[in-house]
Design a protein around this motif. Sequence first.
Motif, mmCIF file in Angstrom:
data_model
loop_
_atom_site.group_PDB
_atom_site.id
_atom_site.type_symbol
_atom_site.label_atom_id
_atom_site.label_comp_id
_atom_site.label_asym_id
_atom_site.label_seq_id
_atom_site.Cartn_x
_atom_site.Cartn_y
_atom_site.Cartn_z
ATOM 1 N N ASN A 97 0.916 -1.306 0.060
ATOM 2 C CA ASN A 97 0.059 0.029 -0.083
ATOM 3 C C ASN A 97 0.867 1.412 -0.054
ATOM 4 O O ASN A 97 0.511 2.099 -0.544
ATOM 5 C CB ASN A 97 -0.909 -0.118 1.233
ATOM 6 C CG ASN A 97 -2.045 -1.022 1.104
ATOM 7 O OD1 ASN A 97 -2.046 -1.712 0.246
ATOM 8 N ND2 ASN A 97 -2.560 -1.378 2.338
ATOM 9 N N ASN A 132 1.151 4.157 -3.169
ATOM 10 C CA ASN A 132 0.936 5.499 -2.805
ATOM 11 C C ASN A 132 2.160 6.211 -3.550
ATOM 12 O O ASN A 132 2.103 7.137 -4.116
ATOM 13 C CB ASN A 132 1.033 5.857 -1.474
ATOM 14 C CG ASN A 132 -0.473 5.419 -0.993
ATOM 15 O OD1 ASN A 132 -1.299 5.257 -1.689
ATOM 16 N ND2 ASN A 132 -0.639 5.447 0.344
ATOM 17 N N LYS A 157 -7.247 11.327 -4.481
ATOM 18 C CA LYS A 157 -7.040 11.017 -5.782
ATOM 19 C C LYS A 157 -8.650 11.009 -6.290
ATOM 20 O O LYS A 157 -9.668 10.798 -5.685
ATOM 21 C CB LYS A 157 -6.444 9.334 -5.693
ATOM 22 C CG LYS A 157 -4.795 9.689 -5.489
ATOM 23 C CD LYS A 157 -4.458 8.167 -5.143
ATOM 24 C CE LYS A 157 -3.274 8.498 -4.533
ATOM 25 N NZ LYS A 157 -2.641 7.269 -3.972
ATOM 26 N N GLY A 168 -6.087 2.442 1.755
ATOM 27 C CA GLY A 168 -4.738 1.997 1.663
ATOM 28 C C GLY A 168 -3.938 2.244 2.812
ATOM 29 O O GLY A 168 -3.459 1.260 3.674
HETATM 30 MG MG LIG Z 1 -3.065 4.251 -1.596
#
Ligand SMILES: [Mg+2]
Length: 288
Positions: A181, A185, A237, A246
């Motif tokens: 995760n 990112n 996002k 995440g």
């Molecule tokens: Mg993420």
Amino acid sequence: MGELDKMGEWTFITKKNQHVPVLLKVKALKDKKGEIYGYLGIARDITQQKLLESQAKLASMGEMIGNIAHQWRQPLSVISTIASGVKVKSEFNQFDPEQIFPDMDTIIQQTQYLSKTIDDFRNFLRESKEKESINLSKVVETALSIVQSSMIDNNITVVVNLKNNGLLHAFPNQLVQAIINILNNAKDELEKKSDQKLIFIEAYAKDNHLFIEIKDNAFGISNEIISRIFEPYFTTKHQKQGTGIGLYMSNEIVTKHLKGEIKAQNCKFKFNNKMHKGAVITITLPLN
Ligand SMILES: [Mg+2]
Ligand SMILES: Nc1ncnc2c1ncn2[C@@H]1O[C@H](COP(=O)(O)OP(=O)(O)OP(=O)(O)O)[C@@H](O)[C@H]1O
């Protein structure tokens, strides 16, 4: 004394026949002589948490299928090119059995690679029922094998430097998931950049703790949001790219399952004689 204090996940069924997952804590009530005269139970509704867990799992499975598809494209095309070549040559009576050996070796090598990628993903998806002793390097290696193709695609250089290869007693896939995760990112932010894209994975031990640092040079996390990034559903996002679970998941895994800590900071560092700015996520785990 505390042997009757129990905690576990149960399902409550309401009068309307609704199934509610709960975390039940039961404590034995004792009189002055230490004899049990009753039990006290507290049930916490964990519907929301269960929902988040299954969403996170679905998201990572989707991501993984994308990765498998990606890793398979190249070897499949190699195999198909060789097969068409052999077919064409034999159609024109140009088929030389001697020449075919190196091609067959290539096919064997490619199929072995295909089969290995399946194993990697299957091991990752397998629910580990019991904790295992596992070295950090293995965890990092598994995480990298899963995200590798998207790193290569995006021209991202991943530098791994594990000064301590801590032996952990954990559900291996959970820490792998937490690291994936974080890596994803960093990749998402680095995609927006054009010059050198870097991710560093470093580990060292200090004061009986293992520190795992994942650092990028994607300019960092803005101060307005940095305190919120571990919240569930917090995302900057577009809907298609992020759901905001995440880091929430990574935080749950590290704090609840591994009894560690996770934090995010911005940093500046020098690499190859150039100054870089980025984010660093630090996971701290107790070593025994
Ligand atoms: Mg993420
Ligand atoms: N390395 C990083 N650099 C800059 N910003 C980051 C970094 N890591 C996380 N963030 C910020 O933290 C937010 C939350 O991250 P998180 O992983 O929880 O969700 P997401 O990536 O948006 O969605 P998901 O992980 O569910 O696909 C991101 O939307 C991003 O704004």
